[in-house]
Enzyme design. Structure first.
Site, short mmCIF file in Angstrom:
data_model
loop_
_atom_site.label_atom_id
_atom_site.label_comp_id
_atom_site.label_asym_id
_atom_site.label_seq_id
_atom_site.Cartn_x
_atom_site.Cartn_y
_atom_site.Cartn_z
N ASP A 258 0.85 -1.20 0.00
CA ASP A 258 0.00 0.00 0.00
C ASP A 258 0.88 1.25 0.00
O ASP A 258 0.61 2.22 -0.70
CB ASP A 258 -0.91 -0.02 1.23
CG ASP A 258 -1.66 -1.33 1.34
OD1 ASP A 258 -2.41 -1.66 0.42
OD2 ASP A 258 -1.45 -2.07 2.33
N HIS B 284 -4.54 -3.27 6.70
CA HIS B 284 -4.37 -3.58 5.27
C HIS B 284 -5.73 -3.99 4.72
O HIS B 284 -6.02 -5.14 4.50
CB HIS B 284 -3.35 -4.70 5.08
CG HIS B 284 -3.31 -5.21 3.67
ND1 HIS B 284 -2.85 -4.44 2.63
CD2 HIS B 284 -3.71 -6.37 3.11
CE1 HIS B 284 -2.96 -5.12 1.50
NE2 HIS B 284 -3.48 -6.30 1.77
N SER C 92 -3.24 -9.16 -7.15
CA SER C 92 -1.86 -8.70 -7.34
C SER C 92 -0.91 -9.74 -6.76
O SER C 92 -1.15 -10.28 -5.68
CB SER C 92 -1.65 -7.35 -6.67
OG SER C 92 -2.29 -7.30 -5.41
#
Ligand code: NDP
Length: 331
Positions: free
Chosen positions: A159, A187, A242
């Protein structure tokens, strides 16, 4: 020559694992002069795929890779490890309640905590990647009481890097010239990406991101939601979550932790709260940290405005609720 370090990757047959293990074996995580032995753990259903990954690692002939342990046995996987990267976790499937997913992960992290506590090398450093990452790390901490709490962290570096990347794109500068963004909290989509202390290196010195972007509206809305929602945008584009960026940021996290952050630079890590910035003690919360001598330290004294305060409190609130849910799964 240096002694090899032992690095555990759980969920190693998964897609982050597949991107991560070659980076580790190339020296991206521990440094180009640090030999290592890779320990890869996965569940029995993934044993064949795990063996395939092992075959590819042999075929890649990595000079730093001095040995490979590929196993479905958690004790064998954890024995003697100096670094543990916990990527394996139970994915949320359609129709599953939050509590069901939490309950599966609580039991996984409880048993892996016990194995690490009993068999890892002293001073083993742990990074939890699998979601819910902060709460999985908290469970791991609870069930590995002899591992110092300073050694148990979770990943928010992806992030953090996403925030740097968005600023670099916006200003058309190199990402290496942008620093000191902060990810506060969980998160999850309640995380708070904060650029109030971030700077950009320019020919006339370091300048605040707020001054260069000169658009508080964009920084306070679209920038924040783009970073928060980036994972979902990747899934939409790639039809898979991802993986290479997650793997790369896991390497950044461990490398900076072990080898140190550059002078004047801080990074974001999910760590056990000591109450800094009014964050409740007893949560694993992402803070700005500097690292030196293998230890992280929370950056102190940053001024927090009212806008930030609200967002930092909201993500703390979500983590408290996750903690309550996780504890309710223990009984
Ligand atoms: P991935 O490798 O894509 O993801 C692994 C974990 O990382 C997931 O929990 C995922 O969360 C999390 N994650 C955290 N941050 C990110 C991020 N930024 N982007 C993407 N993921 C992120 O999952 P796979 O299913 O491919 O692999 C998981 C492996 O774990 C499999 O090999 C499986 O066999 C193993 N496994 C191990 C278990 C155990 O140890 N007992 C139990 C179940 C599975 P999210 O789900 O939110 O994407």
């Amino acid at each position: 020559a240096k002694e090899p370090m032992r690095v555990l990757v759980t969920g190693a047959a998964g897609q982050i694992g597949y991107a991560l293990v070659p980076m580790i074996a190339r020296g991206v995580m521990l440094g180009a002069d640090q030999p290592l032995i890779l320990h890869m753990l996965d569940i029995p259903q993934a044993a064949e795929a795990l063996n395939g990954v092992k075959m590819e690692l042999v075929d890649a002939a990595f000079p730093l890779l001095k040995g490979i342990v590929a196993t479905t046995d958690v004790v064998e996987a954890c024995t003697g490890v100096n670094v543990a990267v916990m990527v394996g976790g139970f994915p949320r499937k359609d129709g599953m309640e939050r509590k069901d997913v939490m309950s599966k992960n609580v039991s996984i992290y409880k048993s892996q905590a016990s194995a690490l506590e009993a068999h890892a090398a002293p001073n083993c450093k742990v990074l939890v990647v699998a979601n819910p990452a902060n709460t999985n790390a908290l469970i791991l901490k609870e069930f590995a009481p002899s591992i110092p709490e300073k050694n148990i962290t979770c990943l928010t570096r992806l992030d953090h890097n996403r925030a740097l990347g968005q600023i670099a794109e916006r200003l058309n500068v190199q990402v290496t010239d942008v620093k000191n963004a902060i990810i506060w909290g969980n998160h999850s989509s309640t995380q708070y990406p904060d650029v109030n202390h971030a700077t950009v290196k320019t020919p006339s010195g370091e300048k605040p991101v707020r001054e260069l972007v000169a658009n508080d509206e964009w920084l306070n809305t679209e920038f924040i939601s783009t970073v928060q929602q980036r994972g979902a945008a990747i899934i939409k584009a790639r039809k898979q979550s991802s993986a290479l960026s997650a793997a790369s940021s896991a390497c950044d996290h461990i490398r900076d932790w072990l080898l140190g952050t550059p002078e004047g630079t801080f990074v974001s890590m999910g760590v056990y709260s000591d109450g800094s910035y009014g964050v409740p003690v007893g949560l694993i919360y992402s803070f700005p940290v500097t690292c030196s001598g293998g230890e992280w330290t929370i950056v102190q004294g940053l001024p927090i405005d009212e806008f930030s305060r609200k967002k930092m409190d909201a993500t703390a609130q979500e983590l408290s609720e996750e903690k309550t849910l996780a504890y309710s799964c223990l009984n």
